[in-house]
Design an enzyme around this catalytic site. Structure first.
Site, PDB file in Angstrom:
ATOM      1  N   ARG A 126     -46.697 -33.039 -38.820  1.00 15.55           N
ATOM      2  CA  ARG A 126     -45.503 -32.240 -39.070  1.00 15.55           C
ATOM      3  C   ARG A 126     -44.286 -33.138 -38.887  1.00 15.55           C
ATOM      4  O   ARG A 126     -43.423 -33.189 -39.749  1.00 15.55           O
ATOM      5  CB  ARG A 126     -45.474 -31.073 -38.071  1.00 15.55           C
ATOM      6  CG  ARG A 126     -44.369 -30.071 -38.306  1.00 15.55           C
ATOM      7  CD  ARG A 126     -44.429 -28.941 -37.301  1.00 15.55           C
ATOM      8  NE  ARG A 126     -44.179 -29.392 -35.926  1.00 15.55           N
ATOM      9  CZ  ARG A 126     -44.029 -28.580 -34.893  1.00 15.55           C
ATOM     10  NH1 ARG A 126     -44.109 -27.272 -35.068  1.00 15.55           N
ATOM     11  NH2 ARG A 126     -43.810 -29.053 -33.679  1.00 15.55           N
TER      12      ARG A 126
ATOM     13  N   LYS B 200     -35.962 -22.963 -25.839  1.00  8.99           N
ATOM     14  CA  LYS B 200     -35.484 -22.820 -27.228  1.00  8.99           C
ATOM     15  C   LYS B 200     -35.608 -21.359 -27.665  1.00  8.99           C
ATOM     16  O   LYS B 200     -36.272 -20.566 -26.988  1.00  8.99           O
ATOM     17  CB  LYS B 200     -36.294 -23.733 -28.142  1.00  8.99           C
ATOM     18  CG  LYS B 200     -37.787 -23.391 -28.213  1.00  8.99           C
ATOM     19  CD  LYS B 200     -38.572 -24.438 -28.992  1.00  8.99           C
ATOM     20  CE  LYS B 200     -40.053 -24.125 -28.971  1.00  8.99           C
ATOM     21  NZ  LYS B 200     -40.866 -25.210 -29.566  1.00  8.99           N
TER      22      LYS B 200
ATOM     23  N   MET C 265     -38.379   2.436 -37.708  1.00  3.79           N
ATOM     24  CA  MET C 265     -37.326   1.476 -37.356  1.00  3.79           C
ATOM     25  C   MET C 265     -36.817   1.682 -35.923  1.00  3.79           C
ATOM     26  O   MET C 265     -36.620   0.735 -35.176  1.00  3.79           O
ATOM     27  CB  MET C 265     -36.164   1.586 -38.352  1.00  3.79           C
ATOM     28  CG  MET C 265     -35.127   0.489 -38.175  1.00  3.79           C
ATOM     29  SD  MET C 265     -33.731   0.620 -39.307  1.00  3.79           S
ATOM     30  CE  MET C 265     -34.426   0.165 -40.869  1.00  3.79           C
TER      31      MET C 265
ATOM     32  N   TYR D 107     -44.346   7.891 -41.271  1.00  7.27           N
ATOM     33  CA  TYR D 107     -44.286   7.279 -42.600  1.00  7.27           C
ATOM     34  C   TYR D 107     -45.689   6.970 -43.109  1.00  7.27           C
ATOM     35  O   TYR D 107     -46.547   6.504 -42.366  1.00  7.27           O
ATOM     36  CB  TYR D 107     -43.502   5.968 -42.554  1.00  7.27           C
ATOM     37  CG  TYR D 107     -42.013   6.151 -42.467  1.00  7.27           C
ATOM     38  CD1 TYR D 107     -41.312   6.809 -43.482  1.00  7.27           C
ATOM     39  CD2 TYR D 107     -41.302   5.637 -41.389  1.00  7.27           C
ATOM     40  CE1 TYR D 107     -39.934   6.960 -43.403  1.00  7.27           C
ATOM     41  CE2 TYR D 107     -39.928   5.781 -41.308  1.00  7.27           C
ATOM     42  CZ  TYR D 107     -39.250   6.445 -42.311  1.00  7.27           C
ATOM     43  OH  TYR D 107     -37.887   6.590 -42.241  1.00  7.27           O
TER      44      TYR D 107
HETATM   45  C1  LIG Z   1     -41.894 -25.378 -28.528  1.00  8.07           C
HETATM   46  C2  LIG Z   1     -42.434 -26.688 -28.081  1.00  8.07           C
HETATM   47  C3  LIG Z   1     -43.127 -26.810 -26.868  1.00  8.07           C
HETATM   48  C4  LIG Z   1     -43.503 -25.610 -26.016  1.00  8.07           C
HETATM   49  O1  LIG Z   1     -44.701 -25.056 -26.537  1.00  8.07           O
HETATM   50  P1  LIG Z   1     -45.460 -23.875 -25.780  1.00  8.07           P
HETATM   51  O2  LIG Z   1     -46.707 -23.711 -26.561  1.00  8.07           O
HETATM   52  O3  LIG Z   1     -44.579 -22.678 -25.896  1.00  8.07           O
HETATM   53  O4  LIG Z   1     -45.664 -24.317 -24.393  1.00  8.07           O
HETATM   54  C5  LIG Z   1     -43.508 -28.081 -26.459  1.00  8.07           C
HETATM   55  N1  LIG Z   1     -43.233 -29.163 -27.223  1.00  8.07           N
HETATM   56  C6  LIG Z   1     -42.610 -29.085 -28.400  1.00  8.07           C
HETATM   57  C7  LIG Z   1     -42.364 -30.321 -29.185  1.00  8.07           C
HETATM   58  C8  LIG Z   1     -42.189 -27.859 -28.883  1.00  8.07           C
HETATM   59  O5  LIG Z   1     -41.566 -27.773 -30.066  1.00  8.07           O
END
Ligand SMILES: *Cc1c(COP(=O)(O)O)cnc(C)c1O
Length: 356
Positions: free
Chosen positions: A129, A33, A302, A254
């Site tokens: 969640r 993802k 930047m 800066y």
């Molecule tokens: C993003 C995600 C993972 C992967 O988590 P990591 O800590 O990066 O291994 C696994 N399960 C779910 C549901 C996630 O959203």
């Protein structure tokens, strides 16, 4: 050409997948993802497509991109669908989907599946969640199981604190999950990266590895990766493109946040916060220059940042590793008050160079 590059070592990615799959046992989803945590989802998925048991992305559009680029392995939508009509696309693209709430379940059962669907039914075992509460879980499971439209059901949950071995929360979540799943058949999936590394009892039929797949430790202190022989996939490197000597008591950058204490050779590096380098990385944040440890001085701007060349032997060119092998991303994250996930997701604008 601007010398800033993110080197993506696909051999390391494949190596890490093998190591994590071996450690977890059975099946492992490669989580790609958020553009594979900044590494490039299509390239990473292509590098793993012949060996991965499947991929996981957050939502439909991410999965469609992979399919349109020729990815053949199973792909799971970790958040499931957002709208009922997306089930038609889930079917068209041959995806697996998470069901974490009642409306998704009803919409899924209402869809006219031509082939039995594979769904992952998510339980909220304590993170609060997403997912069905434990006391509603069996009912949701049976509703799916009784429908001829549903083929395989994988039971899943997600941990809130698997990166923190001290708290006892993960043990509680495992116990809640196992208790609520009593008598429900089929595969289970509990472990993210931290749990794969730290909680053997969470290794079930399916693991879900994200961060560790990229050779980065999910633990605050950066532990666990070296021991597990995981190799960082991304290395961000640039060059000094201007050099000057400042007299003692001169400010840099800066906010004039840093003053030289002595005569200081300062290197100007092509990398800034618009590339995703954390703006709040303070003076003394480690960098590696021509094979020597050095430090950031002054604030990152930047498009560029300044480093201390005082202890680096004079040379005609200076290669600067911002993070990767010699400065771990965990070290950079800790110094900047970030988590490595966030730094990786923010990497942008720089050229990615893929190495087989
Ligand atoms: C993003 C995600 C993972 C992967 O988590 P990591 O800590 O990066 O291994 C696994 N399960 C779910 C549901 C996630 O959203």
């Amino acid at each position: 050409m601007r010398p800033l590059v993110a080197e993506i070592r696909l051999a390391h990615l494949r190596h890490n997948y093998r190591v994590l799959k071996e450690m977890h046992g059975q099946n492992l989803l490669a989580v790609v993802k958020a553009d594979a945590y900044g590494h490039g989802a299509v390239q990473c998925a292509k590098a793993l497509d012949d060996m991965a048991d499947g991929f996981a992305v957050a939502f439909l559009e991410e999965a469609v991109t992979l399919r349109e680029n020729g990815i053949k392995s199973p792909i799971l939508l970790l958040e499931g669908v957002f709208e009922p009509h997306e089930y038609a696309l889930v079917e068209q693209y041959g995806l697996w989907t998470v069901i974490h709430q009642q409306t998704q379940l009803e919409d899924c059962l209402a869809h006219d599946w031509k082939q039995p669907a594979t769904v992952w039914l998510k339980m909220d075992s304590g993170m609060h969640r997403a997912g069905f509460f434990p006391h509603n879980y069996a009912a949701a499971y049976h509703a799916l199981q009784q429908s001829p439209k549903i083929g395989k059901i994988v039971k899943m949950t997600h941990f809130a604190c698997a990166d923190d071995a001290e708290r006892g929360m993960t043990e509680m979540q495992i116990d809640t999950f196992d208790t609520a799943c009593e008598g429900l058949g089929g595969d289970s999936s509990l472990a993210n990266s931290a749990a794969i590394l730290a909680y053997p009892e969470a290794r079930r039929e399916w693991g879900r590895a994200g961060l560790a797949l990229y050779g980065v430790s999910p633990f605050a202190a950066g532990a666990g990766c070296f021991e597990a022989d995981l190799k960082p996939v991304m290395r961000v490197a640039s060059q000094v493109f201007a050099e000057r000597v400042l007299q003692p008591h001169e400010p840099i950058g800066y906010g004039a946040s840093f003053y030289t204490k002595r005569s200081t050779r300062v290197g100007l590096v092509a990398c800034g916060y618009a590339d995703g380098y954390p703006r709040n990385a303070p003076t003394d944040t480690p960098v590696f220059i021509n094979g020597m440890r050095s430090r950031l001085i002054g604030r990152a701007s930047m498009d560029m940042l300044t480093v201390d060349l005082s202890h680096v032997p004079a040379d005609s060119a200076y290669e600067v590793e911002l993070f990767g092998d010699s400065v771990s991303i965990n070290e950079l994250a800790q110094s900047a008050g970030h988590i490595p996930y966030e730094i990786l997701c923010h990497i942008k604008r720089m050229r990615r160079v893929y190495q087989a």
